[in-house]
Each structure stands twice: as structure tokens, then as C-alpha cells.
Design an enzyme around this catalytic site. Structure first.
Site, PDB file in Angstrom:
ATOM      1  N   ARG A   8       0.863  -1.180   0.000  1.00 26.62           N
ATOM      2  CA  ARG A   8       0.000   0.000   0.000  1.00 26.62           C
ATOM      3  C   ARG A   8       0.893   1.221   0.000  1.00 26.62           C
ATOM      4  O   ARG A   8       1.609   1.472   0.954  1.00 26.62           O
ATOM      5  CB  ARG A   8      -0.882  -0.011   1.247  1.00 26.62           C
ATOM      6  CG  ARG A   8      -1.787   1.180   1.402  1.00 26.62           C
ATOM      7  CD  ARG A   8      -2.587   1.049   2.709  1.00 26.62           C
ATOM      8  NE  ARG A   8      -3.605   2.049   2.812  1.00 26.62           N
ATOM      9  CZ  ARG A   8      -3.476   3.179   3.494  1.00 26.62           C
ATOM     10  NH1 ARG A   8      -2.354   3.449   4.115  1.00 26.62           N
ATOM     11  NH2 ARG A   8      -4.466   4.040   3.536  1.00 26.62           N
ATOM     12  N   SER A  77     -12.703  -4.240   2.237  1.00 28.50           N
ATOM     13  CA  SER A  77     -12.911  -3.404   3.416  1.00 28.50           C
ATOM     14  C   SER A  77     -14.408  -3.278   3.646  1.00 28.50           C
ATOM     15  O   SER A  77     -15.149  -2.893   2.744  1.00 28.50           O
ATOM     16  CB  SER A  77     -12.323  -2.013   3.206  1.00 28.50           C
ATOM     17  OG  SER A  77     -10.921  -2.071   3.150  1.00 28.50           O
ATOM     18  N   LYS A 107      -4.309   6.044   8.860  1.00 31.29           N
ATOM     19  CA  LYS A 107      -5.443   6.454   8.042  1.00 31.29           C
ATOM     20  C   LYS A 107      -6.501   7.092   8.941  1.00 31.29           C
ATOM     21  O   LYS A 107      -6.917   6.492   9.930  1.00 31.29           O
ATOM     22  CB  LYS A 107      -6.019   5.217   7.344  1.00 31.29           C
ATOM     23  CG  LYS A 107      -7.120   5.490   6.367  1.00 31.29           C
ATOM     24  CD  LYS A 107      -7.526   4.180   5.703  1.00 31.29           C
ATOM     25  CE  LYS A 107      -8.548   4.391   4.634  1.00 31.29           C
ATOM     26  NZ  LYS A 107      -8.938   3.132   4.001  1.00 31.29           N
TER      27      LYS A 107
END
Length: 173
Positions: A8, A77, A107
Site C-alpha cells: 500500500r 474493506s 489512516k
């Protein structure tokens, strides 16, 4: 000791992501650890990754399954919503991820999952991943509630001793 590793990187362009993901895929293959690419099924296919993890706005799970094949690991998710998890599994997801369970340094999120969501998702028949602000100290109750896997970034990479940190997470199981 990692079950899977997810690539990521939102701060680099497409060419840089491809180069980084390809290098990481080679390292993961040598170590026998499946690589999951975040948000980009086409990149996962291009580098021969084990799979992809898709957020709510990152692409269609059924299309990713068609592109990557039946053996691919495809995650979704699902934040704090069982209904999202149900739809993801129906579309072909291999696992569902819930969170954030705790505030995260990686995040910003306003959605908060609860341990009961992990219990409720057991009937879906796929692994359940807990994510968001997890530490070795706060993750054990999530495992007890049904988390099959723990997704962490800073809990390992920002630790003074990443290997010891990983062992702390493993002890939760």
C-alpha cells in the site's frame, strides 16, 4: 511470521507503484509470503501478486475475481457494516476486513467497528480481519471475538523491535 503482506503506497505515481510492487513481489515469493496489492487489481495481475484488497470505492470484487482467477486472495474493506461484508462475500471476496477498531496513525477514519461485528460475521464463512490502531495489548479481545487475522502497519514498522512486535501480535492467537 506474517500470514500475508499488503503493498500500500498512496504517495507514489503508477510507474513507481509498479516498480515497488514488483520488487516486493519477488521478495515475498522468495520468503513464501503471499503479497496482496491494495486498491489495484490490475497491478496485482501485472506483477503476479497473490491477490488484491479493495475498499468501498476501489473496484468491483467480481471483476477482480474474473481478472485474477479463482485462486486469488481477494479482500474487501467492510468498515463497520455487516451488509457490506455480506455483499462482498456474495461477489467473491476471500476475506472481509472490519475497522477501524481504534484510532490509527495510518489512516484517518470516522467509522468504528465493534468486536460484536466480528462475531456476527462468523456466519459468512470467510476469514475476518481486524484493522485500525491495533497493538499487541488491544488486539487479543478482537481475536477472542473472532478475528482470524490482524492487519497492522505502525504497530510493527514503527516499533523499536519489529520482530518482537510481530511476536506480540502472534501471541494474541
Amino acid at each position: 511470521g506474517a500470514a500475508w503482506l499488503q503493498y500500500r503506497n498512496k504517495a507514489v505515481d503508477a510507474a513507481g507503484r509498479h516498480e515497488q510492487a514488483q520488487a516486493l513481489q519477488a521478495l515475498c515469493a522468495a520468503a513464501g509470503v503471499p503479497l496482496i496489492v491494495n486498491d489495484d487489481a490490475a497491478l496485482a495481475a501485472a506483477i503476479g501478486a497473490a491477490g488484491v484488497h479493495l475498499g468501498e470505492d476501489d473496484g468491483d470484487i467480481a471483476a477482480a475475481r474474473a481478472l485474477l482467477g479463482p485462486q486469488a486472495i481477494i479482500g474487501a474493506s467492510c468498515y463497520d457494516e455487516l451488509a457490506l461484508a455480506e455483499r462482498a462475500v456474495q461477489a467473491g471476496a476471500s476475506y472481509v476486513a472490519f475497522g477501524a477498531f481504534f484510532p490509527s496513525r495510518s489512516k484517518a477514519t470516522t467509522r468504528r467497528a465493534t468486536p460484536s461485528l466480528l462475531r456476527d460475521a462468523a456466519a459468512l464463512g470467510v476469514p475476518r480481519v481486524a484493522i485500525g490502531g491495533l497493538t499487541a495489548d488491544n488486539a487479543a479481545p478482537l481475536v477472542a471475538a473472532g478475528a482470524d487475522l490482524l492487519a497492522v502497519i505502525s504497530g510493527v514498522y514503527a516499533a523499536d523491535d519489529p520482530v518482537a512486535a510481530l511476536r506480540g501480535y502472534q501471541a494474541c492467537f
